[in-house]
Enzyme design. Structure first.
Site, PDB file in Angstrom:
ATOM      1  CG  HIS A 178      69.677  65.567 -59.955  1.00 58.15           C
ATOM      2  ND1 HIS A 178      69.115  64.670 -60.951  1.00 58.15           N
ATOM      3  CD2 HIS A 178      71.030  65.167 -59.781  1.00 58.15           C
ATOM      4  CE1 HIS A 178      70.163  64.010 -61.484  1.00 58.15           C
ATOM      5  NE2 HIS A 178      71.192  64.256 -60.827  1.00 58.15           N
ATOM      6  CG  HIS A 199      69.990  59.264 -59.184  1.00 61.28           C
ATOM      7  ND1 HIS A 199      69.638  60.370 -58.230  1.00 61.28           N
ATOM      8  CD2 HIS A 199      71.035  59.747 -59.981  1.00 61.28           C
ATOM      9  CE1 HIS A 199      70.509  61.409 -58.610  1.00 61.28           C
ATOM     10  NE2 HIS A 199      71.210  61.322 -59.615  1.00 61.28           N
ATOM     11  CB  CYS A 227      79.533  62.916 -64.770  1.00 58.10           C
ATOM     12  SG  CYS A 227      80.894  63.297 -63.891  1.00 58.10           S
ATOM     13  CG  HIS A 250      72.078  60.397 -64.424  1.00 51.13           C
ATOM     14  ND1 HIS A 250      72.164  61.551 -64.805  1.00 51.13           N
ATOM     15  CD2 HIS A 250      72.186  60.419 -62.989  1.00 51.13           C
ATOM     16  CE1 HIS A 250      72.638  62.506 -63.757  1.00 51.13           C
ATOM     17  NE2 HIS A 250      72.629  61.713 -62.579  1.00 51.13           N
ATOM     18  CD  GLU A 308      78.601  64.447 -71.597  1.00 52.47           C
ATOM     19  OE1 GLU A 308      79.693  64.814 -71.084  1.00 52.47           O
ATOM     20  OE2 GLU A 308      77.601  64.125 -70.650  1.00 52.47           O
ATOM     21  CE1 TYR A 341      77.753  62.275 -56.047  1.00 48.30           C
ATOM     22  CE2 TYR A 341      79.574  60.366 -56.339  1.00 48.30           C
ATOM     23  CZ  TYR A 341      78.510  61.225 -57.064  1.00 48.30           C
ATOM     24  OH  TYR A 341      78.391  61.423 -58.247  1.00 48.30           O
ATOM     25  CD  GLU A 384      74.627  65.277 -59.162  1.00 49.66           C
ATOM     26  OE1 GLU A 384      73.853  63.977 -58.960  1.00 49.66           O
ATOM     27  OE2 GLU A 384      74.734  65.767 -60.423  1.00 49.66           O
ATOM     28  CD  GLU A 391      74.867  61.390 -59.229  1.00 48.81           C
ATOM     29  OE1 GLU A 391      73.938  61.919 -60.181  1.00 48.81           O
ATOM     30  OE2 GLU A 391      76.058  61.421 -59.221  1.00 48.81           O
ATOM     31  CD1 TRP A 423      81.063  64.640 -59.993  1.00 52.44           C
ATOM     32  CD2 TRP A 423      79.530  66.006 -59.808  1.00 52.44           C
ATOM     33  NE1 TRP A 423      80.643  64.941 -61.113  1.00 52.44           N
ATOM     34  CE2 TRP A 423      79.818  65.886 -61.369  1.00 52.44           C
ATOM     35  CE3 TRP A 423      78.412  66.938 -59.594  1.00 52.44           C
ATOM     36  CZ2 TRP A 423      79.035  66.583 -62.242  1.00 52.44           C
ATOM     37  CZ3 TRP A 423      77.753  67.842 -60.339  1.00 52.44           C
ATOM     38  CH2 TRP A 423      78.032  67.551 -61.666  1.00 52.44           C
TER      39      TRP A 423
END
Length: 200
Positions: A44, A51, A86, A88, A106, A122, A133, A135, A178
């Site tokens: 990042h 990624h 959000c 990964h 979360e 993006y 970001e 991504e 984002w």
């Protein structure tokens, strides 16, 4: 606009050493093919490494979107509002499995339905942290039929919002860089999921 602050605490640490293992992300090319791995923070840092990521949008039976305000202790985009979840995937983990896993970790919610909603690529710099970001983001939409039980280390508060309430909140409070990109990319699947109940 109903808002639920986080009032319960939970911890997740390595009791034997008190340290955390480095988190690796899956690097991809412009077509989403895996090309390697990188440590999360380094991926990042500007200019960013492309990624794999995911974004989840969960709705209640009234067609309202569950959004979260990211915890103030997060190093990336703390204290801003964003979509339901959000994150990964771990290297080799499917985006679907990662989306279901992180939504539960979360928010304490297991989606009663979770469907793929396409991908979006993006590049969004965060003006406050300087992180980027880059991504290739897998989108998911689904239903939340249980009340969220957020982890306060991850989530500051939650709210279920209608489109009008979201627009009002978006004008008044900071959102993740984002957020609108992933929301707009997911809208066709959101409308299919919520139908006339949502108005999205």
């Amino acid at each position: 606009m109903p808002t639920t602050p986080v009032t319960t605490a939970s911890t997740a640490s390595d009791a034997s050493s008190g340290t955390r293992e480095p988190i690796l992300l899956e690097l991809v090319d412009e077509s989403g093919n895996t090309v390697g791995t990188a440590e999360k923070l380094s991926a990042h840092q500007a200019p960013g490494q492309l990624h794999r990521a995911f974004s989840v949008f969960l709705f209640d039976e009234q067609g309202r979107l569950l959004i979260q305000r990211r915890a103030l202790g997060k190093y990336h985009s703390p204290g801003v509002w964003s979509n339901t979840c959000c994150g990964h995937p771990y290297p080799g983990e499917s985006p679907f499995a990662a989306a279901a896993r992180r939504t539960y970790e979360e928010l304490g919610v297991s989606p009663s339905l979770l469907a793929e909603a396409g991908t979006v690529r993006y590049n969004h710099p965060d003006p406050h942290s300087g992180l980027v970001e880059q991504e290739y983001n897998h989108l998911f939409v689904g239903l939340a039929q249980a009340a969220p039980r957020p982890d306060p280390e991850e989530v500051g508060e939650t709210a279920f919002v209608s489109p009008a309430e979201l627009a009002e909140r978006h004008d008044a409070a900071p959102f993740s860089a984002w957020f609108m990109t992933v929301l707009d990319a997911a809208r066709p699947a959101i409308r299919e999921l919520t139908g006339s109940a949502g108005g999205w």
